[in-house]
Design a protein around this motif. Structure first.
Motif, PDB file in Angstrom:
ATOM      1  N   VAL A  20      24.000 -24.268  68.422  1.00  0.00           N
ATOM      2  CA  VAL A  20      23.756 -24.692  69.808  1.00  0.00           C
ATOM      3  C   VAL A  20      24.035 -23.567  70.793  1.00  0.00           C
ATOM      4  N   ASP A  21      24.174 -22.356  70.301  1.00  0.00           N
ATOM      5  CA  ASP A  21      24.401 -21.204  71.165  1.00  0.00           C
ATOM      6  C   ASP A  21      23.136 -20.947  71.993  1.00  0.00           C
ATOM      7  N   PRO A  22      23.237 -20.939  73.325  1.00  0.00           N
ATOM      8  CA  PRO A  22      22.040 -20.731  74.156  1.00  0.00           C
ATOM      9  C   PRO A  22      21.315 -19.425  73.888  1.00  0.00           C
ATOM     10  N   ARG A  23      22.029 -18.416  73.405  1.00  0.00           N
ATOM     11  CA  ARG A  23      21.347 -17.160  73.084  1.00  0.00           C
ATOM     12  C   ARG A  23      20.266 -17.391  72.039  1.00  0.00           C
ATOM     13  N   PHE A  24      20.533 -18.310  71.120  1.00  0.00           N
ATOM     14  CA  PHE A  24      19.562 -18.681  70.091  1.00  0.00           C
ATOM     15  C   PHE A  24      18.591 -19.737  70.597  1.00  0.00           C
TER      16      PHE A  24
ATOM     17  N   MET B 145       7.197  -6.376  66.291  1.00  0.00           N
ATOM     18  CA  MET B 145       7.489  -6.585  67.689  1.00  0.00           C
ATOM     19  C   MET B 145       8.978  -6.905  67.857  1.00  0.00           C
ATOM     20  N   THR B 146       9.646  -6.207  68.773  1.00  0.00           N
ATOM     21  CA  THR B 146      11.063  -6.435  68.986  1.00  0.00           C
ATOM     22  C   THR B 146      11.371  -6.542  70.467  1.00  0.00           C
ATOM     23  N   ILE B 147      12.434  -7.274  70.777  1.00  0.00           N
ATOM     24  CA  ILE B 147      12.966  -7.295  72.131  1.00  0.00           C
ATOM     25  C   ILE B 147      14.471  -7.175  72.016  1.00  0.00           C
ATOM     26  N   THR B 148      15.103  -6.723  73.080  1.00  0.00           N
ATOM     27  CA  THR B 148      16.552  -6.584  73.110  1.00  0.00           C
ATOM     28  C   THR B 148      17.161  -7.839  73.694  1.00  0.00           C
ATOM     29  N   SER B 149      18.271  -8.295  73.109  1.00  0.00           N
ATOM     30  CA  SER B 149      18.804  -9.593  73.469  1.00  0.00           C
ATOM     31  C   SER B 149      19.724  -9.574  74.684  1.00  0.00           C
ATOM     32  N   ASP B 150      20.024  -8.394  75.263  1.00  0.00           N
ATOM     33  CA  ASP B 150      20.831  -8.361  76.474  1.00  0.00           C
ATOM     34  C   ASP B 150      19.988  -8.911  77.606  1.00  0.00           C
ATOM     35  N   ARG B 151      20.143 -10.238  77.828  1.00  0.00           N
ATOM     36  CA  ARG B 151      19.280 -10.970  78.766  1.00  0.00           C
ATOM     37  C   ARG B 151      17.804 -10.719  78.422  1.00  0.00           C
ATOM     38  N   PRO B 152      17.367 -11.158  77.240  1.00  0.00           N
ATOM     39  CA  PRO B 152      15.992 -10.864  76.810  1.00  0.00           C
ATOM     40  C   PRO B 152      14.963 -11.489  77.728  1.00  0.00           C
ATOM     41  N   ASP B 153      13.844 -10.821  77.854  1.00  0.00           N
ATOM     42  CA  ASP B 153      12.722 -11.343  78.625  1.00  0.00           C
ATOM     43  C   ASP B 153      12.050 -12.411  77.776  1.00  0.00           C
ATOM     44  N   LEU B 154      12.309 -13.673  78.087  1.00  0.00           N
ATOM     45  CA  LEU B 154      11.806 -14.762  77.262  1.00  0.00           C
ATOM     46  C   LEU B 154      10.289 -14.872  77.317  1.00  0.00           C
ATOM     47  N   SER B 155       9.707 -14.526  78.448  1.00  0.00           N
ATOM     48  CA  SER B 155       8.245 -14.595  78.540  1.00  0.00           C
ATOM     49  C   SER B 155       7.594 -13.545  77.647  1.00  0.00           C
ATOM     50  N   THR B 156       8.209 -12.369  77.562  1.00  0.00           N
ATOM     51  CA  THR B 156       7.692 -11.331  76.673  1.00  0.00           C
ATOM     52  C   THR B 156       7.845 -11.754  75.225  1.00  0.00           C
ATOM     53  N   ALA B 157       8.999 -12.343  74.906  1.00  0.00           N
ATOM     54  CA  ALA B 157       9.219 -12.827  73.540  1.00  0.00           C
ATOM     55  C   ALA B 157       8.183 -13.880  73.176  1.00  0.00           C
ATOM     56  N   ALA B 158       7.911 -14.798  74.100  1.00  0.00           N
ATOM     57  CA  ALA B 158       6.947 -15.866  73.843  1.00  0.00           C
ATOM     58  C   ALA B 158       5.539 -15.302  73.662  1.00  0.00           C
ATOM     59  N   GLN B 159       5.198 -14.285  74.452  1.00  0.00           N
ATOM     60  CA  GLN B 159       3.869 -13.681  74.335  1.00  0.00           C
ATOM     61  C   GLN B 159       3.703 -12.985  72.993  1.00  0.00           C
ATOM     62  N   GLN B 160       4.713 -12.233  72.578  1.00  0.00           N
ATOM     63  CA  GLN B 160       4.650 -11.554  71.289  1.00  0.00           C
ATOM     64  C   GLN B 160       4.568 -12.560  70.143  1.00  0.00           C
ATOM     65  N   TYR B 161       5.331 -13.624  70.256  1.00  0.00           N
ATOM     66  CA  TYR B 161       5.347 -14.672  69.238  1.00  0.00           C
ATOM     67  C   TYR B 161       3.975 -15.336  69.140  1.00  0.00           C
ATOM     68  N   ALA B 162       3.358 -15.603  70.292  1.00  0.00           N
ATOM     69  CA  ALA B 162       2.041 -16.240  70.306  1.00  0.00           C
ATOM     70  C   ALA B 162       0.977 -15.343  69.686  1.00  0.00           C
ATOM     71  N   GLU B 163       1.060 -14.042  69.939  1.00  0.00           N
ATOM     72  CA  GLU B 163       0.052 -13.117  69.448  1.00  0.00           C
ATOM     73  C   GLU B 163       0.270 -12.723  67.987  1.00  0.00           C
ATOM     74  N   GLN B 164       1.511 -12.475  67.623  1.00  0.00           N
ATOM     75  CA  GLN B 164       1.814 -11.933  66.304  1.00  0.00           C
ATOM     76  C   GLN B 164       2.402 -12.953  65.334  1.00  0.00           C
ATOM     77  N   GLY B 165       2.901 -14.080  65.857  1.00  0.00           N
ATOM     78  CA  GLY B 165       3.504 -15.095  65.002  1.00  0.00           C
ATOM     79  C   GLY B 165       4.973 -14.877  64.728  1.00  0.00           C
ATOM     80  N   PHE B 166       5.562 -13.857  65.353  1.00  0.00           N
ATOM     81  CA  PHE B 166       6.979 -13.569  65.155  1.00  0.00           C
ATOM     82  C   PHE B 166       7.486 -12.668  66.263  1.00  0.00           C
ATOM     83  N   VAL B 167       8.801 -12.613  66.420  1.00  0.00           N
ATOM     84  CA  VAL B 167       9.439 -11.650  67.308  1.00  0.00           C
ATOM     85  C   VAL B 167      10.838 -11.389  66.775  1.00  0.00           C
ATOM     86  N   LEU B 168      11.223 -10.131  66.714  1.00  0.00           N
ATOM     87  CA  LEU B 168      12.552  -9.739  66.275  1.00  0.00           C
ATOM     88  C   LEU B 168      13.408  -9.461  67.502  1.00  0.00           C
TER      89      LEU B 168
END
Length: 255
Positions: free
Chosen positions: A87-91, A1-24
């Motif tokens: 402490v970079d907000p992107r991370f 599962m991957t998302i693009t970091s140019d203003r990434p959709d955090l809710s999508t990242a969280a959903q993928q992480y919850a389902e798969q245990g990771f997100v790239l």
């Protein structure tokens, strides 16, 4: 599962992480930033001239020829550039989103370089047994400072493995899993600037670097400060307890 970091959709990242245990997250750092951190990483290792090899004993059984690994704990205490990245907000915004919390606290960091041609692998394992926490709100982010294709020994993951909770590990000083087989894990090839986020319950490992170039990564382990550790471990890690985002609602010092 991957998302693009140019203003990434955090809710999508969280959903993928919850389902798969990771997100790239692709391109969280620019190529220029990744190249800068790669150079700083190699300069630090050369400057400090550390001779210890953290290759796990179990990893030596994965290959016929001997392998090697370079590492450095707490790079942020040697170079301020790494402190800024912590402490970079992107991370930190992604770390908070995937854990479902507002506050993110540092546990520890490790810089790894897999040398070309014989860079050491890591057997499949969970991070949980190394530093178990009560509510399992502990995660990791692997920053890729150069490309990590399969031939470089990229990270491999068992998707959804976090849902089974803590697993029994073979306690030979390396806490590796006897099952599943390494070949069952899904490779997660990455490019310079990508960051792989995963929970400490996700079964993961990495292969041998058989390429002609080094693989350079920085591992940041983080947690919800409101999730108390079950045992006192890694307390020697410099900066443990540092707040990377938000505040510590417990008011306790690093443990």
């Amino acid at each position: 599962m991957t998302i693009t970091s140019d203003r990434p959709d955090l809710s999508t990242a969280a959903q993928q992480y919850a389902e798969q245990g990771f997100v790239l997250v692709k391109g969280l750092l620019s190529k220029d930033e990744a190249a800068y951190y790669r150079q700083r990483s190699h300069d630090l290792l050369a400057q400090l001239n550390r001779s210890d090899d953290p290759t796990w004993g179990a990893a030596r059984g994965m290959t016929e020829a001997p392998t090697k690994l370079q590492h450095l704990h707490d790079a942020q205490f040697y170079d301020a550039a790494f402190s800024k990245l912590l402490v970079d907000p992107r991370f930190t915004d992604v770390a908070a989103a995937v854990m479902g919390v507002d506050n993110v606290q540092l546990h520890h960091t490790k810089l790894f370089v897999k040398p070309p041609e014989n860079g050491s692998p890591f057997p499949l394992h969970q991070d949980h047994p190394f530093f178990p926490h009560t509510y399992h709100r502990v995660g990791a982010a692997i920053f890729h400072f150069d490309d990590a294709p399969i031939e470089k020994g990229c990270v491999r993951i068992i998707p959804g493995s976090h849902t089974s909770g803590p697993r029994e590990h073979e306690a030979e000083g390396s806490y590796h899993l006897l099952e599943p087989a390494f070949e069952e894990a899904t490779p997660q090839p990455a490019e310079a600037g990508d960051v792989l986020f995963f929970t400490y319950l996700t079964v993961h490992g990495s292969g041998v670097n058989v390429s002609d170039q080094a693989r350079t990564t920085w591992l940041v382990q983080y947690r919800d400060p409101a999730d108390p550790p079950m045992v006192k471990t890694h307390d020697w890690s410099l900066g443990q307890g540092m707040m990377l985002r938000g505040v510590d609602p417990t008011g306790r010092s690093a443990v």
